[in-house]
Design a protein around this motif. Structure first.
Motif, short mmCIF file in Angstrom:
data_model
loop_
_atom_site.label_atom_id
_atom_site.label_comp_id
_atom_site.label_asym_id
_atom_site.label_seq_id
_atom_site.Cartn_x
_atom_site.Cartn_y
_atom_site.Cartn_z
N HIS A 217 0.83 -1.20 0.00
CA HIS A 217 0.00 0.00 0.00
C HIS A 217 0.86 1.26 0.00
O HIS A 217 0.61 2.22 -0.76
CB HIS A 217 -0.93 -0.02 1.22
N ILE B 170 3.04 8.38 -11.47
CA ILE B 170 2.42 8.06 -12.76
C ILE B 170 1.33 9.08 -13.11
O ILE B 170 1.26 9.60 -14.24
CB ILE B 170 1.84 6.63 -12.71
N GLY B 171 0.47 9.37 -12.13
CA GLY B 171 -0.64 10.30 -12.40
C GLY B 171 -0.12 11.69 -12.72
O GLY B 171 -0.60 12.36 -13.66
N ARG C 18 2.65 1.71 -3.43
CA ARG C 18 1.76 2.05 -4.54
C ARG C 18 1.32 3.52 -4.48
O ARG C 18 1.10 4.17 -5.51
CB ARG C 18 0.52 1.15 -4.51
N THR C 19 1.16 4.05 -3.26
CA THR C 19 0.64 5.42 -3.13
C THR C 19 1.56 6.45 -3.81
O THR C 19 1.10 7.22 -4.67
CB THR C 19 0.44 5.75 -1.64
N SER D 263 6.65 12.73 -4.60
CA SER D 263 6.28 11.30 -4.60
C SER D 263 7.51 10.42 -4.81
O SER D 263 7.64 9.36 -4.19
CB SER D 263 5.25 11.03 -5.70
N LEU E 162 3.92 5.81 -5.95
CA LEU E 162 4.10 5.41 -7.34
C LEU E 162 2.92 5.87 -8.20
O LEU E 162 3.10 6.35 -9.34
CB LEU E 162 4.27 3.90 -7.43
N ASN E 163 1.72 5.76 -7.66
CA ASN E 163 0.54 6.28 -8.36
C ASN E 163 0.63 7.80 -8.53
O ASN E 163 0.19 8.36 -9.56
CB ASN E 163 -0.73 5.92 -7.61
N GLY E 164 1.21 8.44 -7.52
CA GLY E 164 1.40 9.89 -7.63
C GLY E 164 2.35 10.26 -8.76
O GLY E 164 2.13 11.21 -9.51
#
Length: 255
Positions: free
Chosen positions: A203, A213-214, A206-207, A238, A209-211
């Protein structure tokens, strides 16, 4: 022990030995009293010795009537083995010495004509075996008594050692089962902690990493410099968070 004297009392009715039944019946009553004592007072040791004493006193009384040449002395030979099996090895040795003393006491009493009122059967047997009849039967009876007592002592000692070995094995198995149970519990807790750690790290990784990518996708579509700078700051923040998490994971792995 109770069935055997009852059978003997019945057989005495057919072999014209009714006078022995009084002594035998008294011994049976003493055995029953010992059982009652054990049940009432919860005193097995007293009941054991009362039973053995009843057996010995009955045989001793019959020997005073039939001598050491008659069958009552044969019944004396079984007392020490029974004492060993009922009450233990020390009791067997004690009653073995008592029986030996009883045999040689009666040998002296009959040999020196201190007791003369023996049954006709015993008197006829003494005449048949000669002047040394009492001596022969006394020493051979003592020898057989010693063999029976010694054999029963060896058997009982081996039995106790086997029981002790079995108890040690059971105790060892219990310890092994307990150790394995602890190991299984520890492994289960370790597996649970590992799963919880992996879930948390998944978790946490991913947080950011999603930041990254987004924000990268938004940066690609950004048109103004202010938007690009805002998305760039998100990517940098991030990325730094992700790098810090990875460093912490590496540190935990080294530990």
């Amino acid at each position: 022990l109770i069935p055997f004297p009852i059978i003997l009392m019945v057989s005495n009715l057919f072999y014209e030995a009714k006078e022995d039944n009084l002594a035998i019946g008294t011994g049976v009553i003493f055995v029953l009293i010992s059982l009652y004592v054990q049940a009432l007072w919860n005193s097995p040791r007293l009941a054991e010795h009362t039973t053995i004493f009843a057996y010995w006193s009955t045989v001793t009384l019959l020997m005073s009537q039939h001598g050491i040449i008659g069958t009552p002395m044969l019944w004396m030979l079984a007392i020490p083995p029974i004492a060993i099996l009922i009450s233990g090895r020390r009791a067997g040795i004690f009653w073995g010495l008592v029986c030996l003393a009883t045999i040689f006491t009666y040998y002296a009493l009959f040999n020196f004509d201190i007791i003369t009122n023996v049954s006709p059967t015993a008197r006829a047997a003494a005449l048949e075996y000669g002047d040394r009849a009492f001596e022969i039967f006394a020493f051979e009876g003592a020898l057989i008594l010693s063999i029976l007592t010694g054999s029963t002592l060896v058997f009982r000692t081996a039995q106790i050692r086997a029981e002790q070995k079995l108890q040690d094995t059971v105790h060892s198995l219990k310890n092994e089962v307990h150790t394995r149970s602890l190991a299984e519990e520890e492994a289960r807790l370790s597996e649970h902690d590992k799963s919880a750690f992996l879930a948390a790290m998944s978790h946490e990784l991913r947080t950011p990493l999603n930041g990254v990518i987004g924000a990268s996708r938004l940066l690609d579509d950004a048109k103004t410099e202010s938007e690009k700078k805002e998305y760039t700051d998100v990517i940098v923040q991030s990325s730094e968070t992700l790098l810090e998490l990875i460093n912490n994971v590496m540190d935990l792995s080294s530990l």
